[in-house]
Design an enzyme around this catalytic site. Structure first.
Site, PDB file in Angstrom:
ATOM      1  CG  ASP A 191      40.240  36.483  38.330  1.00 12.52           C
ATOM      2  OD1 ASP A 191      39.281  36.016  38.961  1.00 12.52           O
ATOM      3  OD2 ASP A 191      41.047  35.784  37.699  1.00 12.52           O
ATOM      4  CB  THR A 224      40.410  32.755  42.154  1.00 14.10           C
ATOM      5  OG1 THR A 224      39.949  34.075  41.883  1.00 14.10           O
ATOM      6  CG2 THR A 224      39.866  31.816  41.100  1.00 14.10           C
ATOM      7  CB  THR A 225      40.208  36.588  45.874  1.00 10.04           C
ATOM      8  OG1 THR A 225      40.502  37.074  44.568  1.00 10.04           O
ATOM      9  CG2 THR A 225      40.900  37.473  46.895  1.00 10.04           C
ATOM     10  CG  ASP A 517      35.765  34.706  37.051  1.00 10.24           C
ATOM     11  OD1 ASP A 517      36.396  33.875  36.373  1.00 10.24           O
ATOM     12  OD2 ASP A 517      36.317  35.572  37.747  1.00 10.24           O
TER      13      ASP A 517
END
Length: 656
Positions: A191, A224-225, A517
């Site tokens: 994550d 998020t990445t 998530d």
């Protein structure tokens, strides 16, 4: 002497006359100068850094080459003639020969070195002002300007993007994060937000990317990445444009136009099935499975996608995930995880307490139930007999008995306390037939109060002002080898608990992050029901629209818009690379398939270009929109930087 004093004042250096020499050229009153300055007279030739400085003129290029070779040997540095400049006397007849032989640039005085002007002739005050400017900040403060500051920003941001880009996609790799604190705790995750917030970073531009990753996690839960990688690719392309002398503001303007064009291209392709409940639930399942595909739960993504969709559908449009509790219990396998209606508290029912209560009235409290001892720090009690000690104990018990009676007067049959409940009050509750649960964690009692419709109380003098919680049944259940307390039929009907099972605590922690998530994305999709295909399809749609805009845009902005398109294509390229596939071939094949109405994307499972509609790979529009806008704004912010000032640390004054 005036010049030396002025030089010392401006530079902040003191000249040591005992270690300095004066070299004379031409006709001067040598003795007067030496006596007034107290300098020793130097004679040529002399050596500086073990390199002899010549007395006579350098005759030809061979002499210069010999000096450079000697310098390289002694300093262990290579002289790059392409980046070097040579300065000649006005009447040097060997100038043309030397320039041709060395392939070196002819320099013109005056010029700047380290922002200090090197001059010809007698030094004046104006020549030394740039040196004085260097002392604007305190000694430990540092300053970087212009290209150097911009380069530091680019390097830091791109390094952060390169750090997390290997975790992108269904075949992305995990990172092990080991704490240096007590216990040396280990976290295994892919994550992006979890990885980045665990790092201690000094580079200010890198911190900007860490912050946008945290915001993306808080806002939509996923991507998020992707947002960090896209921002890094935009800055990588911007760095190339800056080197070609395109001004950063021109690049920013082009990026803004490209981002708006890309967003409009996505808006034209979105699908919204909110009016059809069956299709909308299918969309939610596809989004959940796509989100979980890049997580540790990918092998059982259908099972966990169903758990997540069922939990979110119970919220009935709310984005408050507090009513969905996740409990981790080591043991079994991930497939053994299940969704339970109601609320589960990870505590045991005490000895002598009722094990089952129907139509429960619950008082949730955060109060001290251990006053059967003197709690005043440093207090001393002096008595002249043991009878007095017994009187004190009796008084304390009576005080606790009164407090317990006040609680019982609320008409409850279940008391849940954040703090400990000592033996004496526990006995009193048991005698009254009240279930007393002690030391419930703070998150647990807050969520329990929420789902049962009660409020946390700390005083009990006015029962009418305390709001009690209600549920139909409280009972003790077993999960694995552990006993837990189950509250069913709670007042907040949408409350539920997801129990995760797994082989190790590390796996359960990562499973919880993955499921969280998915829950975040689904809860946001319920509000904004627009859906896109996944597998790199959105990036290709955006890149195609941005390329068309670049062809229509005149001037240097078109280069920035083309760079934006290349950054978008880098996302599916990285996904393919992480899967061990030939990214160049796949991207080229997908470009051929991308005609009007095409839904082609990269299928990393089969290693080929596939139809995203048939494969059921979908993503929420809100996630893609947030990634696009956040990455563009972060890149714009870093591009605007032309100076980095690192302040000197504040020192604690010595106290006498």
């Amino acid at each position: 002497m005036d010049y030396l004093a002025d030089f010392g004042a401006k530079l902040g250096l003191h000249m040591n006359v005992l270690k300095s020499n004066s070299f004379m050229a031409g006709d001067h009153d040598v003795e007067t100068i030496l006596s007034s300055t107290q300098l020793s007279r130097g004679t040529m030739p002399f050596q500086y850094l073990d390199i002899p400085l010549a007395v006579e003129r350098l005759k030809n290029a061979r002499t210069i080459l010999n000096v450079l070779a000697q310098y390289e040997e002694l300093s262990n540095q290579y002289v790059n003639c392409d980046k070097s400049t040579i300065y000649f006397d006005k009447h040097d007849i060997h100038k043309r020969e030397i320039l041709c032989r060395l392939a070196i640039t002819d320099g013109q005085l005056s010029f700047m070195y380290l922002r200090v002007s090197l001059f010809v002739g007698v030094p004046r005050k104006s020549h030394l002002e740039p040196i004085a400017d260097q002392r604007l900040f305190k000694d430990e403060a540092t300053e970087e300007k212009g290209e150097r500051a911009r380069m530091a920003s680019f390097v830091g941001a791109v390094a952060i993007a390169d750090l997390v880009k290997t975790t992108l996609g269904p075949k992305g790799m995990d990172k092990i994060l080991q704490s240096t604190g007590r216990g040396h705790s280990v976290t295994v995750t892919n994550d992006g937000a979890t990885i980045l917030k665990s790092l201690h970073i000094d580079n200010p531009a890198a911190k900007v990317l860490v912050d946008i990753s945290k915001v993306q996690d808080d806002e939509v839960g996923d991507g998020t990445t992707s947002v960090v990688v896209l921002a890094g690719e935009l800055l990588r392309e911007a760095e190339k444009l800056v080197h070609t002398k395109i001004h950063p503001m021109t690049i920013i303007s082009g990026y803004r136009m490209a981002a708006e064009c890309a967003r409009n291209a996505l808006l034209e392709k979105v699908v919204d099935n909110k009016l059809d409940a069956e299709k909308f639930k299918t969309d939610l399942m596809k989004i959940a499975m796509t989100t979980l595909s890049s997580k540790i739960l990918s092998q059982d993504k259908e099972h966990f996608a169903k758990l997540a969709v069922d939990a979110v559908m119970r919220l009935k449009g709310s984005t408050n995930l507090e009513s969905i509790q996740i409990i981790k219990k080591p043991g079994g396998s991930l497939k053994d995880s299940f969704l339970d209606e109601g609320f589960i508290l990870d505590k045991k029912i005490g000895v002598g307490q009722p094990k089952r209560i129907e139509n429960a009235k619950i008082l949730v409290a955060n109060t001290a139930m251990d006053t059967d001892k003197v709690k005043i720090y440093g207090a001393r009690v002096r008595v002249d007999s043991m009878a007095k000690v017994a009187e004190i104990e009796v008084a304390e018990k009576e005080k606790m008995r009164e407090k317990v009676q006040k609680i019982i007067n609320h008409g409850i049959n279940c008391f849940v306390n954040r703090q400990l409940i000592y033996n004496f009050p526990e006995e009193l509750f048991a005698d009254a037939g009240i279930l007393a649960i002690e030391h419930a964690d703070f998150d647990g009692i807050e969520r329990l109060a929420l789902v049962t419709g009660g409020e946390i109380a700390s005083t009990f003098d006015n029962p009418e002002s305390v709001k009690l919680g209600h549920c139909k049944l409280i009972e003790e259940i077993m999960i694995g080898e552990d006993k837990l307390i189950h509250f069913s039929g709670v007042e907040m009907g949408q409350a539920c608990t997801i129990v995760l099972r797994g082989a190790s605590p590390h796996m359960l922690d990562e499973a919880e992050r993955s499921l969280h998530d998915a829950l975040c994305v689904l809860s946001q999709t319920v509000n904004d029901s627009r859906v896109l295909f996944g597998g790199g399809w959105p990036e290709m749609v955006m890149a195609k629209a941005v390329d068309e805009l670049a062809r229509k845009t005149p001037g240097k902005k078109s280069h920035a818009i083309e760079a934006f398109s290349r950054a978008l294509v880098a996302i599916p390229t990285i996904i393919a690379d992480n899967a061990g596939l030939d990214s160049a071939e796949l991207v080229a094949q997908r470009a051929e398939h991308h005609k009007e109405g095409s839904t082609a994307g990269i299928d990393v499972i089969s290693g080929s270009v596939g139809d995203m509609a048939e494969l059921g790979i979908s993503e929420a529009f809100k996630v893609k929109n947030a990634v696009l806008l956040s990455a563009t704004e972060a890149a714009e912010m870093i591009l605007r930087v032309d100076e980095i000032i690192t302040c000197a640390p504040r020192r604690r004054e010595d106290r006498m």
